[in-house]
Scaffold this motif. Structure first.
Motif, PDB file in Angstrom:
ATOM      1  N   PHE A 126     -42.463 -56.974   8.150  1.00  0.00           N
ATOM      2  CA  PHE A 126     -42.028 -58.017   7.222  1.00  0.00           C
ATOM      3  C   PHE A 126     -41.332 -59.118   7.989  1.00  0.00           C
ATOM      4  CE2 PHE A 126     -38.155 -55.489   7.428  1.00  0.00           C
ATOM      5  CZ  PHE A 126     -37.120 -56.416   7.297  1.00  0.00           C
ATOM      6  N   GLU A 127     -41.301 -60.292   7.368  1.00  0.00           N
ATOM      7  CA  GLU A 127     -40.593 -61.433   7.935  1.00  0.00           C
ATOM      8  C   GLU A 127     -39.475 -61.807   6.987  1.00  0.00           C
ATOM      9  OE1 GLU A 127     -43.585 -64.373   8.679  1.00  0.00           O
ATOM     10  OE2 GLU A 127     -44.271 -63.331  10.490  1.00  0.00           O
ATOM     11  N   ALA A 128     -38.404 -62.340   7.541  1.00  0.00           N
ATOM     12  CA  ALA A 128     -37.238 -62.674   6.733  1.00  0.00           C
ATOM     13  C   ALA A 128     -36.770 -64.085   7.056  1.00  0.00           C
ATOM     14  CB  ALA A 128     -36.108 -61.681   6.993  1.00  0.00           C
ATOM     15  N   GLY A 129     -36.454 -64.822   6.014  1.00  0.00           N
ATOM     16  CA  GLY A 129     -35.792 -66.112   6.143  1.00  0.00           C
ATOM     17  C   GLY A 129     -34.334 -65.890   5.781  1.00  0.00           C
ATOM     18  N   ILE A 130     -33.416 -66.280   6.662  1.00  0.00           N
ATOM     19  CA  ILE A 130     -32.001 -65.937   6.503  1.00  0.00           C
ATOM     20  C   ILE A 130     -31.166 -67.212   6.536  1.00  0.00           C
ATOM     21  CG2 ILE A 130     -30.106 -64.603   7.486  1.00  0.00           C
ATOM     22  CD1 ILE A 130     -32.555 -63.031   8.946  1.00  0.00           C
ATOM     23  N   HIS A 131     -30.284 -67.364   5.549  1.00  0.00           N
ATOM     24  CA  HIS A 131     -29.379 -68.515   5.474  1.00  0.00           C
ATOM     25  C   HIS A 131     -28.000 -68.052   5.926  1.00  0.00           C
ATOM     26  CE1 HIS A 131     -27.160 -71.593   2.703  1.00  0.00           C
ATOM     27  NE2 HIS A 131     -27.020 -71.864   3.976  1.00  0.00           N
ATOM     28  N   VAL A 132     -27.488 -68.691   6.992  1.00  0.00           N
ATOM     29  CA  VAL A 132     -26.179 -68.344   7.553  1.00  0.00           C
ATOM     30  C   VAL A 132     -25.266 -69.548   7.399  1.00  0.00           C
ATOM     31  CG1 VAL A 132     -24.939 -67.603   9.616  1.00  0.00           C
ATOM     32  CG2 VAL A 132     -27.260 -66.816   9.228  1.00  0.00           C
ATOM     33  N   ARG A 133     -24.036 -69.293   6.993  1.00  0.00           N
ATOM     34  CA  ARG A 133     -23.052 -70.362   6.794  1.00  0.00           C
ATOM     35  C   ARG A 133     -21.921 -70.229   7.803  1.00  0.00           C
ATOM     36  NH1 ARG A 133     -23.509 -74.392   2.908  1.00  0.00           N
ATOM     37  NH2 ARG A 133     -21.480 -75.280   2.609  1.00  0.00           N
ATOM     38  N   TYR A 134     -21.614 -71.333   8.510  1.00  0.00           N
ATOM     39  CA  TYR A 134     -20.487 -71.423   9.443  1.00  0.00           C
ATOM     40  C   TYR A 134     -19.531 -72.448   8.860  1.00  0.00           C
ATOM     41  CZ  TYR A 134     -23.398 -69.330  13.123  1.00  0.00           C
ATOM     42  OH  TYR A 134     -24.186 -68.503  13.877  1.00  0.00           O
ATOM     43  N   GLY A 135     -18.569 -72.042   8.076  1.00  0.00           N
ATOM     44  CA  GLY A 135     -17.665 -73.007   7.454  1.00  0.00           C
ATOM     45  C   GLY A 135     -18.441 -73.954   6.555  1.00  0.00           C
ATOM     46  N   GLU A 136     -18.484 -75.230   6.911  1.00  0.00           N
ATOM     47  CA  GLU A 136     -19.227 -76.225   6.134  1.00  0.00           C
ATOM     48  C   GLU A 136     -20.667 -76.388   6.611  1.00  0.00           C
ATOM     49  OE1 GLU A 136     -18.063 -77.826   3.395  1.00  0.00           O
ATOM     50  OE2 GLU A 136     -16.363 -76.467   3.633  1.00  0.00           O
ATOM     51  N   ARG A 137     -21.026 -75.766   7.707  1.00  0.00           N
ATOM     52  CA  ARG A 137     -22.363 -75.921   8.273  1.00  0.00           C
ATOM     53  C   ARG A 137     -23.246 -74.736   7.932  1.00  0.00           C
ATOM     54  NH1 ARG A 137     -22.266 -78.806  14.008  1.00  0.00           N
ATOM     55  NH2 ARG A 137     -20.888 -80.516  13.452  1.00  0.00           N
ATOM     56  N   SER A 138     -24.545 -75.006   7.877  1.00  0.00           N
ATOM     57  CA  SER A 138     -25.525 -73.960   7.613  1.00  0.00           C
ATOM     58  C   SER A 138     -26.540 -73.904   8.730  1.00  0.00           C
ATOM     59  CB  SER A 138     -26.259 -74.234   6.303  1.00  0.00           C
ATOM     60  OG  SER A 138     -25.426 -74.013   5.213  1.00  0.00           O
ATOM     61  N   ARG A 139     -27.083 -72.724   8.932  1.00  0.00           N
ATOM     62  CA  ARG A 139     -28.188 -72.516   9.872  1.00  0.00           C
ATOM     63  C   ARG A 139     -29.190 -71.606   9.217  1.00  0.00           C
ATOM     64  NH1 ARG A 139     -27.199 -72.290  16.092  1.00  0.00           N
ATOM     65  NH2 ARG A 139     -29.395 -72.777  15.940  1.00  0.00           N
ATOM     66  N   ALA A 140     -30.389 -71.673   9.718  1.00  0.00           N
ATOM     67  CA  ALA A 140     -31.444 -70.790   9.222  1.00  0.00           C
ATOM     68  C   ALA A 140     -31.960 -69.949  10.377  1.00  0.00           C
ATOM     69  CB  ALA A 140     -32.578 -71.609   8.621  1.00  0.00           C
ATOM     70  N   LEU A 141     -32.252 -68.720  10.077  1.00  0.00           N
ATOM     71  CA  LEU A 141     -32.874 -67.809  11.027  1.00  0.00           C
ATOM     72  C   LEU A 141     -34.180 -67.323  10.418  1.00  0.00           C
ATOM     73  CD1 LEU A 141     -29.921 -65.454  12.045  1.00  0.00           C
ATOM     74  CD2 LEU A 141     -30.937 -67.217  13.428  1.00  0.00           C
ATOM     75  N   ALA A 142     -35.170 -67.179  11.249  1.00  0.00           N
ATOM     76  CA  ALA A 142     -36.417 -66.547  10.831  1.00  0.00           C
ATOM     77  C   ALA A 142     -36.611 -65.345  11.743  1.00  0.00           C
ATOM     78  CB  ALA A 142     -37.583 -67.513  10.958  1.00  0.00           C
ATOM     79  N   ALA A 143     -36.897 -64.208  11.152  1.00  0.00           N
ATOM     80  CA  ALA A 143     -37.029 -62.985  11.938  1.00  0.00           C
ATOM     81  C   ALA A 143     -38.253 -62.206  11.483  1.00  0.00           C
ATOM     82  CB  ALA A 143     -35.787 -62.111  11.784  1.00  0.00           C
ATOM     83  N   ARG A 144     -38.837 -61.514  12.423  1.00  0.00           N
ATOM     84  CA  ARG A 144     -39.952 -60.614  12.111  1.00  0.00           C
ATOM     85  C   ARG A 144     -39.524 -59.212  12.525  1.00  0.00           C
ATOM     86  NH1 ARG A 144     -45.845 -60.577  11.802  1.00  0.00           N
ATOM     87  NH2 ARG A 144     -46.558 -58.546  12.518  1.00  0.00           N
ATOM     88  N   PHE A 145     -39.731 -58.269  11.615  1.00  0.00           N
ATOM     89  CA  PHE A 145     -39.376 -56.880  11.860  1.00  0.00           C
ATOM     90  C   PHE A 145     -40.628 -56.024  11.732  1.00  0.00           C
ATOM     91  CE2 PHE A 145     -35.583 -58.926  10.258  1.00  0.00           C
ATOM     92  CZ  PHE A 145     -34.608 -58.486  11.137  1.00  0.00           C
ATOM     93  N   GLU A 146     -40.762 -55.066  12.642  1.00  0.00           N
ATOM     94  CA  GLU A 146     -41.884 -54.137  12.605  1.00  0.00           C
ATOM     95  C   GLU A 146     -41.346 -52.722  12.620  1.00  0.00           C
ATOM     96  OE1 GLU A 146     -44.513 -55.080  15.834  1.00  0.00           O
ATOM     97  OE2 GLU A 146     -44.766 -57.147  15.149  1.00  0.00           O
ATOM     98  N   ALA A 147     -41.976 -51.860  11.855  1.00  0.00           N
ATOM     99  CA  ALA A 147     -41.554 -50.458  11.775  1.00  0.00           C
ATOM    100  C   ALA A 147     -41.970 -49.741  13.051  1.00  0.00           C
ATOM    101  CB  ALA A 147     -42.173 -49.790  10.564  1.00  0.00           C
ATOM    102  N   ARG A 148     -41.015 -49.083  13.659  1.00  0.00           N
ATOM    103  CA  ARG A 148     -41.264 -48.234  14.822  1.00  0.00           C
ATOM    104  C   ARG A 148     -40.643 -46.884  14.518  1.00  0.00           C
ATOM    105  NH1 ARG A 148     -42.341 -52.008  19.113  1.00  0.00           N
ATOM    106  NH2 ARG A 148     -43.731 -53.433  18.023  1.00  0.00           N
ATOM    107  N   GLY A 149     -41.478 -45.974  14.103  1.00  0.00           N
ATOM    108  CA  GLY A 149     -40.966 -44.676  13.686  1.00  0.00           C
ATOM    109  C   GLY A 149     -40.172 -44.832  12.395  1.00  0.00           C
TER     110      GLY A 149
END
Length: 160
Positions: A126-149
């Motif tokens: 699965f892939e995830a779009g993540i919203h992170v907040r640093y005080g008044e600022r925002s950032r976005a992360l995109a991550a891909r996760f794969e099942a291993r065991g």
């Protein structure tokens, strides 16, 4: 007597007129139907655990880059490329801030993961779009996760 040289005259053929001549050919008509994406059947429990995992992973990631955690805490849950990039980012931020990475410097503004949105590609990724907040600022992360065991492994991580 000088040798005769023949002058070659290029033949110019007429070029037919086209509506897209000299421009980029784009189809500007609106789509009639929405794009079709295959629906991956995922149980609600599996989706919920994946979203919780992505949230915890993202929180640990931003704390590592900020200097509050050592990068080694995520070595089991990242690919080599993701771990190397995460460690490099932590070192660069530490160098810019004049501290040692992973020594618990306690950031003046704590990052918080506000939201996580997942999209399952198939049952084991699965892939995830993540919203992170640093005080008044925002950032976005995109991550891909794969099942291993029995665990999820982050195989791609992109910051914006």
């Amino acid at each position: 007597m000088p040798a005769r040289t023949h002058r070659v005259v290029p033949i110019r053929l007429p070029v037919p007129f086209a509506a897209t001549q000299g421009t980029l050919a784009l189809d500007l008509l609106p789509r009639r139907e929405p794009p079709v994406a295959p629906v991956v059947p995922i149980t609600a429990g599996r989706r919920r655990t994946a979203e919780e995992w992505a949230r915890r992973f993202a929180q640990a990631t931003v704390e590592i880059v900020g200097g509050d955690r050592p990068a080694a805490q995520l070595v089991r849950w990242t690919s080599r490329e993701v771990y190397a990039d995460l460690d490099r980012r932590a070192v660069l931020v530490a160098r810019a801030g004049g501290h040692t990475p992973g020594q618990g410097r306690v950031q003046p503004v704590r990052p918080r993961v506000l939201s996580v949105h997942t999209c399952f590609l198939h049952d084991a990724a699965f892939e995830a779009g993540i919203h992170v907040r640093y005080g008044e600022r925002s950032r976005a992360l995109a991550a891909r996760f794969e099942a291993r065991g029995q665990r999820w492994l982050c195989t791609a991580l992109d910051w914006s």
